[in-house]
Design a protein around this motif. Structure first.
Motif, PDB file in Angstrom:
ATOM      1  N   TRP A  36      -0.261  26.796 -10.671  1.00 20.56           N
ATOM      2  CA  TRP A  36      -0.026  28.053  -9.950  1.00 20.56           C
ATOM      3  C   TRP A  36       1.237  28.690 -10.523  1.00 20.56           C
ATOM      4  N   PHE A  37       1.153  29.980 -10.751  1.00 20.25           N
ATOM      5  CA  PHE A  37       2.275  30.780 -11.204  1.00 20.25           C
ATOM      6  C   PHE A  37       2.410  31.978 -10.277  1.00 20.25           C
ATOM      7  N   ARG A  38       3.536  32.658 -10.344  1.00 17.92           N
ATOM      8  CA  ARG A  38       3.703  33.866  -9.547  1.00 17.92           C
ATOM      9  C   ARG A  38       4.510  34.886 -10.323  1.00 17.92           C
ATOM     10  N   GLN A  39       4.311  36.147  -9.957  1.00 19.86           N
ATOM     11  CA  GLN A  39       5.033  37.231 -10.607  1.00 19.86           C
ATOM     12  C   GLN A  39       5.403  38.272  -9.570  1.00 19.86           C
ATOM     13  N   ALA A  40       6.689  38.469  -9.407  1.00 20.95           N
ATOM     14  CA  ALA A  40       7.201  39.492  -8.506  1.00 20.95           C
ATOM     15  C   ALA A  40       7.396  40.788  -9.292  1.00 20.95           C
ATOM     16  N   PRO A  41       7.426  41.926  -8.617  1.00 25.80           N
ATOM     17  CA  PRO A  41       7.606  43.206  -9.316  1.00 25.80           C
ATOM     18  C   PRO A  41       8.877  43.219 -10.158  1.00 25.80           C
ATOM     19  N   GLY A  42       8.733  43.608 -11.419  1.00 20.50           N
ATOM     20  CA  GLY A  42       9.878  43.706 -12.297  1.00 20.50           C
ATOM     21  C   GLY A  42      10.383  42.395 -12.845  1.00 20.50           C
ATOM     22  N   LYS A  43       9.667  41.311 -12.540  1.00 19.98           N
ATOM     23  CA  LYS A  43      10.109  39.993 -12.998  1.00 19.98           C
ATOM     24  C   LYS A  43       9.041  39.347 -13.875  1.00 19.98           C
ATOM     25  N   ARG A  44       9.462  38.348 -14.616  1.00 16.83           N
ATOM     26  CA  ARG A  44       8.534  37.616 -15.451  1.00 16.83           C
ATOM     27  C   ARG A  44       7.701  36.657 -14.611  1.00 16.83           C
ATOM     28  N   ARG A  45       6.526  36.322 -15.127  1.00 19.70           N
ATOM     29  CA  ARG A  45       5.695  35.340 -14.459  1.00 19.70           C
ATOM     30  C   ARG A  45       6.396  33.995 -14.514  1.00 19.70           C
ATOM     31  N   GLU A  46       6.427  33.303 -13.374  1.00 22.90           N
ATOM     32  CA  GLU A  46       7.150  32.038 -13.320  1.00 22.90           C
ATOM     33  C   GLU A  46       6.263  30.917 -12.800  1.00 22.90           C
ATOM     34  N   PHE A  47       6.566  29.730 -13.243  1.00 24.81           N
ATOM     35  CA  PHE A  47       5.851  28.529 -12.832  1.00 24.81           C
ATOM     36  C   PHE A  47       6.154  28.208 -11.365  1.00 24.81           C
ATOM     37  N   VAL A  48       5.119  27.769 -10.655  1.00 22.05           N
ATOM     38  CA  VAL A  48       5.288  27.362  -9.260  1.00 22.05           C
ATOM     39  C   VAL A  48       4.968  25.876  -9.099  1.00 22.05           C
ATOM     40  N   ALA A  49       3.763  25.480  -9.508  1.00 27.37           N
ATOM     41  CA  ALA A  49       3.339  24.095  -9.333  1.00 27.37           C
ATOM     42  C   ALA A  49       2.193  23.789 -10.290  1.00 27.37           C
ATOM     43  N   ALA A  50       2.031  22.497 -10.592  1.00 24.74           N
ATOM     44  CA  ALA A  50       0.935  22.075 -11.462  1.00 24.74           C
ATOM     45  C   ALA A  50       0.435  20.712 -11.003  1.00 24.74           C
ATOM     46  N   ILE A  51      -0.813  20.429 -11.336  1.00 19.04           N
ATOM     47  CA  ILE A  51      -1.431  19.174 -10.930  1.00 19.04           C
ATOM     48  C   ILE A  51      -2.328  18.673 -12.059  1.00 19.04           C
ATOM     49  N   SER A  52      -2.309  17.365 -12.277  1.00 16.65           N
ATOM     50  CA  SER A  52      -3.117  16.776 -13.333  1.00 16.65           C
ATOM     51  C   SER A  52      -4.590  16.756 -12.942  1.00 16.65           C
ATOM     52  N   TYR A  54      -6.852  14.622 -12.099  1.00 20.04           N
ATOM     53  CA  TYR A  54      -7.327  13.898 -10.918  1.00 20.04           C
ATOM     54  C   TYR A  54      -6.290  13.854  -9.805  1.00 20.04           C
ATOM     55  N   GLY A  55      -5.229  14.622  -9.976  1.00 25.33           N
ATOM     56  CA  GLY A  55      -4.261  14.765  -8.900  1.00 25.33           C
ATOM     57  C   GLY A  55      -3.179  13.716  -8.836  1.00 25.33           C
ATOM     58  N   SER A  56      -3.102  12.846  -9.830  1.00 29.87           N
ATOM     59  CA  SER A  56      -2.131  11.755  -9.767  1.00 29.87           C
ATOM     60  C   SER A  56      -0.715  12.216 -10.086  1.00 29.87           C
ATOM     61  N   THR A  57      -0.593  13.336 -10.784  1.00 28.44           N
ATOM     62  CA  THR A  57       0.712  13.861 -11.170  1.00 28.44           C
ATOM     63  C   THR A  57       0.842  15.300 -10.724  1.00 28.44           C
ATOM     64  N   THR A  58       1.975  15.629 -10.133  1.00 28.95           N
ATOM     65  CA  THR A  58       2.268  17.006  -9.734  1.00 28.95           C
ATOM     66  C   THR A  58       3.679  17.378 -10.170  1.00 28.95           C
ATOM     67  N   TYR A  59       3.866  18.653 -10.477  1.00 31.88           N
ATOM     68  CA  TYR A  59       5.176  19.198 -10.810  1.00 31.88           C
ATOM     69  C   TYR A  59       5.407  20.433  -9.936  1.00 31.88           C
ATOM     70  N   TYR A  60       6.660  20.662  -9.605  1.00 32.17           N
ATOM     71  CA  TYR A  60       7.029  21.820  -8.800  1.00 32.17           C
ATOM     72  C   TYR A  60       8.269  22.487  -9.363  1.00 32.17           C
ATOM     73  N   ALA A  61       8.325  23.797  -9.223  1.00 33.11           N
ATOM     74  CA  ALA A  61       9.560  24.509  -9.502  1.00 33.11           C
ATOM     75  C   ALA A  61      10.592  24.120  -8.445  1.00 33.11           C
ATOM     76  N   ASP A  62      11.847  24.086  -8.832  1.00 33.80           N
ATOM     77  CA  ASP A  62      12.894  23.706  -7.881  1.00 33.80           C
ATOM     78  C   ASP A  62      12.913  24.624  -6.661  1.00 33.80           C
ATOM     79  N   SER A  63      12.570  25.884  -6.873  1.00 39.23           N
ATOM     80  CA  SER A  63      12.647  26.860  -5.780  1.00 39.23           C
ATOM     81  C   SER A  63      11.618  26.620  -4.681  1.00 39.23           C
ATOM     82  N   VAL A  64      10.575  25.834  -4.973  1.00 37.15           N
ATOM     83  CA  VAL A  64       9.526  25.610  -3.970  1.00 37.15           C
ATOM     84  C   VAL A  64       9.404  24.148  -3.574  1.00 37.15           C
ATOM     85  N   LYS A  65      10.148  23.276  -4.241  1.00 40.27           N
ATOM     86  CA  LYS A  65      10.048  21.843  -3.971  1.00 40.27           C
ATOM     87  C   LYS A  65      10.378  21.559  -2.518  1.00 40.27           C
TER      88      LYS A  65
END
Length: 125
Positions: A36-52, A54-65
């Motif tokens: 999942w990524f997100r983009q606010a007006p006037g800003k670059r698209r940024e990473f939010v979260a990712a999942i492998s 089968y779901g065994s590994t997940t990553y999160y941006a610090d801002s949403v952890k």
């Protein structure tokens, strides 16, 4: 080829919750890491979260952890983003993305090959 369709966005007050869904068609999702990524007006698209695959590994941006949770249901071919304790700064268009089969989980937009059209999330203060 895979098609991704996001849903679940909307308007919510600060402190509230939303659950985004990303439904895939054209190929089974279990072959792909998802993000999942997100983009606010006037800003670059940024990473939010990712999942492998089968779901065994997940990553999160610090801002949403600690507030957001990514999950997947490969039987339903759907990926979710549960968003709790929402803040006005979470306001953005949220995009679901998939990597090509055989590639690993990523945190950069250029690592993803397929994108949905996005769903708007607006958090009011």
């Amino acid at each position: 080829q895979v098609q991704l369709v996001e849903s679940g966005g909307g308007l919510v007050q600060a402190g509230g919750s939303l659950r985004l869904s990303c439904a895939a068609s054209g190929r089974t999702l279990s072959t792909s890491a998802m993000g999942w990524f997100r983009q606010a007006p006037g800003k670059r698209r940024e990473f939010v979260a990712a999942i492998s695959r089968y779901g065994s590994t997940t990553y999160y941006a610090d801002s949403v952890k600690g507030r957001f949770t990514i999950s997947r249901d490969n039987v339903k071919n759907t990926v979710y983003l549960q968003m709790n304790s929402l803040k006005p700064e979470d306001t953005a268009v949220y995009y679901c993305a998939a990597v090509s089969p055989g590639r690993g989980i990523g945190v950069r937009a250029d690592e993803y090959d397929y994108w949905g059209q996005g769903t708007q999330v607006t958090v009011s203060s």
